[in-house]
Design a protein around this motif. Structure first.
Motif, PDB file in Angstrom:
ATOM      1  N   SER A 111      -3.258   8.347  -8.540  1.00  0.00           N
ATOM      2  CA  SER A 111      -4.531   8.932  -6.938  1.00  0.00           C
ATOM      3  C   SER A 111      -4.550   9.779  -6.747  1.00  0.00           C
ATOM      4  O   SER A 111      -5.872   9.664  -5.916  1.00  0.00           O
TER       5      SER A 111
ATOM      6  N   GLY B  27       2.928  -0.245  -5.223  1.00  0.00           N
ATOM      7  CA  GLY B  27       2.408   0.815  -4.421  1.00  0.00           C
ATOM      8  C   GLY B  27       1.493   0.186  -3.931  1.00  0.00           C
ATOM      9  O   GLY B  27       0.152   0.611  -4.590  1.00  0.00           O
ATOM     10  N   CYS B  28       1.078   0.222  -2.171  1.00  0.00           N
ATOM     11  CA  CYS B  28      -0.033   0.382  -2.047  1.00  0.00           C
ATOM     12  C   CYS B  28       0.074   0.765  -0.256  1.00  0.00           C
ATOM     13  O   CYS B  28       1.494   0.833   0.234  1.00  0.00           O
TER      14      CYS B  28
ATOM     15  N   GLY C 223      -6.976   1.564  -6.574  1.00  0.00           N
ATOM     16  CA  GLY C 223      -7.284   1.274  -6.142  1.00  0.00           C
ATOM     17  C   GLY C 223      -7.907   2.238  -4.961  1.00  0.00           C
ATOM     18  O   GLY C 223      -6.292   2.516  -4.602  1.00  0.00           O
TER      19      GLY C 223
ATOM     20  N   ARG D  32       4.850  11.473 -16.937  1.00  0.00           N
ATOM     21  CA  ARG D  32       5.441  12.095 -16.119  1.00  0.00           C
ATOM     22  C   ARG D  32       7.386  12.298 -17.388  1.00  0.00           C
ATOM     23  O   ARG D  32       7.241  11.487 -18.549  1.00  0.00           O
TER      24      ARG D  32
ATOM     25  N   PHE E  93       4.978   6.334   0.869  1.00  0.00           N
ATOM     26  CA  PHE E  93       4.378   7.145  -0.137  1.00  0.00           C
ATOM     27  C   PHE E  93       4.090   8.335   1.175  1.00  0.00           C
ATOM     28  O   PHE E  93       3.194   7.672   1.597  1.00  0.00           O
TER      29      PHE E  93
ATOM     30  N   GLN F 299      -8.341   9.279  -6.203  1.00  0.00           N
ATOM     31  CA  GLN F 299      -8.879   9.572  -4.917  1.00  0.00           C
ATOM     32  C   GLN F 299      -9.783  10.148  -4.269  1.00  0.00           C
ATOM     33  O   GLN F 299     -10.883   9.646  -4.073  1.00  0.00           O
TER      34      GLN F 299
ATOM     35  N   HIS G 188      -0.013  10.628 -11.718  1.00  0.00           N
ATOM     36  CA  HIS G 188      -0.756   9.459 -11.107  1.00  0.00           C
ATOM     37  C   HIS G 188      -2.783   9.293 -11.520  1.00  0.00           C
ATOM     38  O   HIS G 188      -2.562  10.491 -11.457  1.00  0.00           O
TER      39      HIS G 188
ATOM     40  N   GLN H   1       8.876  12.064  -8.614  1.00  0.00           N
ATOM     41  CA  GLN H   1       7.567  11.928 -10.129  1.00  0.00           C
ATOM     42  C   GLN H   1       7.633  13.670 -11.093  1.00  0.00           C
ATOM     43  O   GLN H   1       7.279  14.508 -10.939  1.00  0.00           O
TER      44      GLN H   1
ATOM     45  N   ALA I  40      -4.709   1.564   0.131  1.00  0.00           N
ATOM     46  CA  ALA I  40      -5.244   2.017  -1.388  1.00  0.00           C
ATOM     47  C   ALA I  40      -4.029   1.556  -1.945  1.00  0.00           C
ATOM     48  O   ALA I  40      -2.864   0.899  -1.306  1.00  0.00           O
ATOM     49  N   PHE I  41      -3.699   1.953  -3.422  1.00  0.00           N
ATOM     50  CA  PHE I  41      -3.249   0.258  -4.581  1.00  0.00           C
ATOM     51  C   PHE I  41      -2.693   1.205  -5.681  1.00  0.00           C
ATOM     52  O   PHE I  41      -3.849   2.354  -6.191  1.00  0.00           O
ATOM     53  N   GLY I  42      -1.771   1.599  -5.936  1.00  0.00           N
ATOM     54  CA  GLY I  42      -1.307   1.557  -7.508  1.00  0.00           C
ATOM     55  C   GLY I  42      -0.603   0.550  -9.031  1.00  0.00           C
ATOM     56  O   GLY I  42      -0.007   0.635  -7.968  1.00  0.00           O
TER      57      GLY I  42
ATOM     58  N   THR J 297       0.011   6.878   2.148  1.00  0.00           N
ATOM     59  CA  THR J 297       0.063   6.174   3.296  1.00  0.00           C
ATOM     60  C   THR J 297       0.824   6.105   4.114  1.00  0.00           C
ATOM     61  O   THR J 297       1.549   6.287   4.259  1.00  0.00           O
TER      62      THR J 297
HETATM   63  N1  DAH Z   1       1.393   6.507  -6.978  1.00  0.00           N
HETATM   64  C1  DAH Z   1       2.204   6.004  -6.851  1.00  0.00           C
HETATM   65  C2  DAH Z   1       3.106   6.680  -8.260  1.00  0.00           C
HETATM   66  O1  DAH Z   1       2.688   6.169  -8.814  1.00  0.00           O
HETATM   67  C3  DAH Z   1       1.589   4.052  -6.534  1.00  0.00           C
HETATM   68  C4  DAH Z   1       0.853   3.824  -5.309  1.00  0.00           C
HETATM   69  C5  DAH Z   1       1.109   3.924  -4.676  1.00  0.00           C
HETATM   70  C6  DAH Z   1      -0.493   4.322  -5.125  1.00  0.00           C
HETATM   71  C7  DAH Z   1       0.797   3.346  -3.247  1.00  0.00           C
HETATM   72  C8  DAH Z   1      -1.715   4.212  -4.291  1.00  0.00           C
HETATM   73  C9  DAH Z   1      -0.364   3.392  -3.206  1.00  0.00           C
HETATM   74  O2  DAH Z   1      -2.968   4.168  -3.946  1.00  0.00           O
HETATM   75  O3  DAH Z   1      -1.374   3.607  -1.880  1.00  0.00           O
HETATM   76  O4  DAH Z   1       4.540   6.064  -7.942  1.00  0.00           O
END
Ligand code: DAH
Length: 367
Positions: A196, A308-309, A237, A220, A274, A199, A194, A172, A334-336, A277
Motif C-alpha cells: 500500500s 482487502g479493498c 491496486g 511481517r 482499513f 499508492q 504491505h 501488521q 484500492a485493493f490489495g 479506505t
Molecule cells: N494493505 C492491506 C494489507 O496488507 C491490504 C489492503 C486492504 C490493501 C485494503 C488495499 C486496500 O489497497 O484498499 O492487509
C-alpha cells in the motif's frame, strides 16, 4: 644413501667386477623409476657433488688407487660417469613421455557420449500467479508500478492514515531496522508490511486519472505456518478519477476474479476496516473447491476471503501534496491481495512453505 665399497684389489678383473656391480645397480634403479620425484632422487643419489655415487667412486677408488692402477681405474670411472649421465638423461625422457601420455589418456574426450542435460527452468509459481494477476489488470488499462521493500514509517503507515501509536498498526507485526531511535518516527526505516505505501508514492509521481497495479514482496514478523510466511507477495491496486464509485470497485474485482478462477466464480463484499479506505471491505469469492455448496476448505460457508479493498479515504489524498488529488473533485478505490494465497487456491497447495523450499518435485509440477 648408497655407499660405494672400498677396493682392496686393483687388478683389471676386480675392477671390472666392481664396475659391473655399479652398472647393474644403475640399470635396476632406472627400471624402478615412475615419477619425476623418483627421478630427481635417483639423479641426486648418483650425481650429488657431496657423497653422490660418482663422487664416492672418485674419492674411494680413484684417489685411493696405487699409482700403477690409476690409469685403469680412471678409464673405468670415466666410463661409469658417461654411462650414468646417459642413463639419467634417458630415464628423464622416458618419465616425461609417459606422464604426458598418461595426461593425454586421462583427458581424453569421448565426443560421442551424450552431453549433460541442463533442464530449462520455468517461472516460479508465485511469480507466475503474480504476473497473471498483473496481466488481468493490464488488459483493463492499468499500468504497473513498483516501490522499495525498505520503506519509511511515513509511507508504510502515517500517510496511509495510520496515526502514530494508533492500534491499527498492531494488525501488521512490523520488522523495524535497528538503531534508529534518534530519528523522527516518520523517517525510521522498516521492511514494508504491505504494498500500500506505493499508492502514495505513485500518486506523488503521477497526476490523476490513475490506474495502477503494484506487485511486490512484503515482510511481517509472523511465524511460519501452513498459510503464513514472514516474507510474501502482494499485488496492490489503485484507481483514481472523477466519479469513481464502489460499483466500479465491485465490477473491476468481480471481472478480475472471473479471469483468474473461471467465469462461474462469484464475489461478495463484506464490511471491514482499513485505515486508508472508507468504506472498507473484504472481498470473498464463492468457494472454488465446492462451487459454494460448502466444504471443509471453505469451512462450510461456501465463501473464501481473498482480499482487502475499499474507497480511498479522503485523508489519504490529503497526504499527497501536489498533482491535484483534491478529494472534493476526485475519488478512488484500492485493493490489495496476497499472491501466495491466490496461488494456494488456484493450485490447491497444502502448505505455503512449499513455495520457498525449492524442492524440484514440487516446482516441476508447474513446468
Ligand atoms: N494493505 C492491506 C494489507 O496488507 C491490504 C489492503 C486492504 C490493501 C485494503 C488495499 C486496500 O489497497 O484498499 O492487509
Amino acid at each position: 644413501m648408497y655407499t660405494v665399497p672400498k677396493l682392496d684389489d686393483y687388478s683389471p678383473a676386480a675392477l671390472d667386477r666392481a664396475v659391473a656391480e655399479l652398472f647393474s645397480a644403475l640399470d635396476a634403479e632406472t627400471a624402478a623409476l615412475h615419477s619425476e620425484s623418483d627421478w630427481k632422487e635417483f639423479r641426486d643419489r648418483w650425481m650429488a657433488r657431496k657423497n653422490g655415487v660418482l663422487t664416492q667412486v672418485n674419492d674411494t677408488w680413484l684417489k685411493a688407487a696405487p699409482k700403477e692402477a690409476k690409469r685403469d681405474v680412471g678409464q673405468r670411472v670415466n666410463e661409469l660417469k658417461a654411462r650414468a649421465e646417459a642413463a639419467i638423461e634417458a630415464a628423464h625422457e622416458k618419465i616425461h613421455a609417459s606422464s604426458a601420455g598418461a595426461r593425454l589418456e586421462r583427458e581424453r574426450l569421448d565426443i560421442t557420449l551424450p552431453g549433460i542435460r541442463r533442464p530449462i527452468g520455468v517461472k516460479h509459481p508465485v511469480l507466475r500467479v503474480q504476473d497473471e494477476i498483473v496481466s488481468v489488470f493490464k488488459a483493463m488499462g492499468y499500468s504497473v508500478g513498483e516501490g522499495p521493500e525498505v520503506e519509511t514509517d511515513y509511507y508504510n503507515f502515517e500517510s496511509l492514515n495510520f496515526p502514530p501509536n494508533h492500534p491499527a498498526r498492531d494488525t501488521q507485526d512490523t520488522l523495524f531496522i535497528a538503531g534508529q531511535e534518534r530519528k523522527p518516527a516518520r523517517e525510521r526505516l522498516l521492511l514494508r508490511t504491505h504494498t500500500s505505501p506505493v499508492q502514495i508514492r505513485s500518486m506523488e509521481k503521477l497526476a490523476p486519472p490513475l490506474r495502477i497495479v503494484i506487485p511486490g514482496k512484503v515482510h511481517r514478523n509472523d511465524p511460519l505456518d501452513a498459510t503464513h510466511s514472514p516474507v510474501f507477495h502482494q499485488v496492490e491496486g489503485l484507481a483514481v478519477d472523477t466519479n469513481i464509485t464502489f460499483s466500479d470497485l465491485k465490477g473491476t474485482l468481480d471481472h478480475a476474479m472471473k479471469a483468474l478462477f473461471g467465469s462461474s466464480v462469484k464475489t461478495r463484499f463484506y464490511p471491514s476496516f482499513f485505515p486508508f479506505t472508507e468504506p472498507s471491505a473484504d472481498m470473498q469469492v464463492s468457494c472454488i473447491f465446492c462451487g459454494g455448496k460448502g466444504c471443509r476448505k471453505c469451512k462450510f460457508s461456501g465463501w473464501i476471503e481473498l482480499l482487502g479493498c475499499g474507497m480511498v479515504d479522503p485523508n489519504v489524498f490529503g497526504f499527497v501534496k501536489h498533482n491535484g488529488y483534491d478529494s472534493s473533485k476526485i475519488s478512488g478505490f484500492a485493493f490489495g491481495m496476497g499472491v501466495e494465497r491466490i496461488a494456494i487456491l488456484k493450485y490447491e497447495v497444502e502448505e505455503i512453505q512449499l513455495f520457498y523450499e525449492g524442492d524440484v518435485r514440487f516446482l516441476e509440477q508447474f513446468a
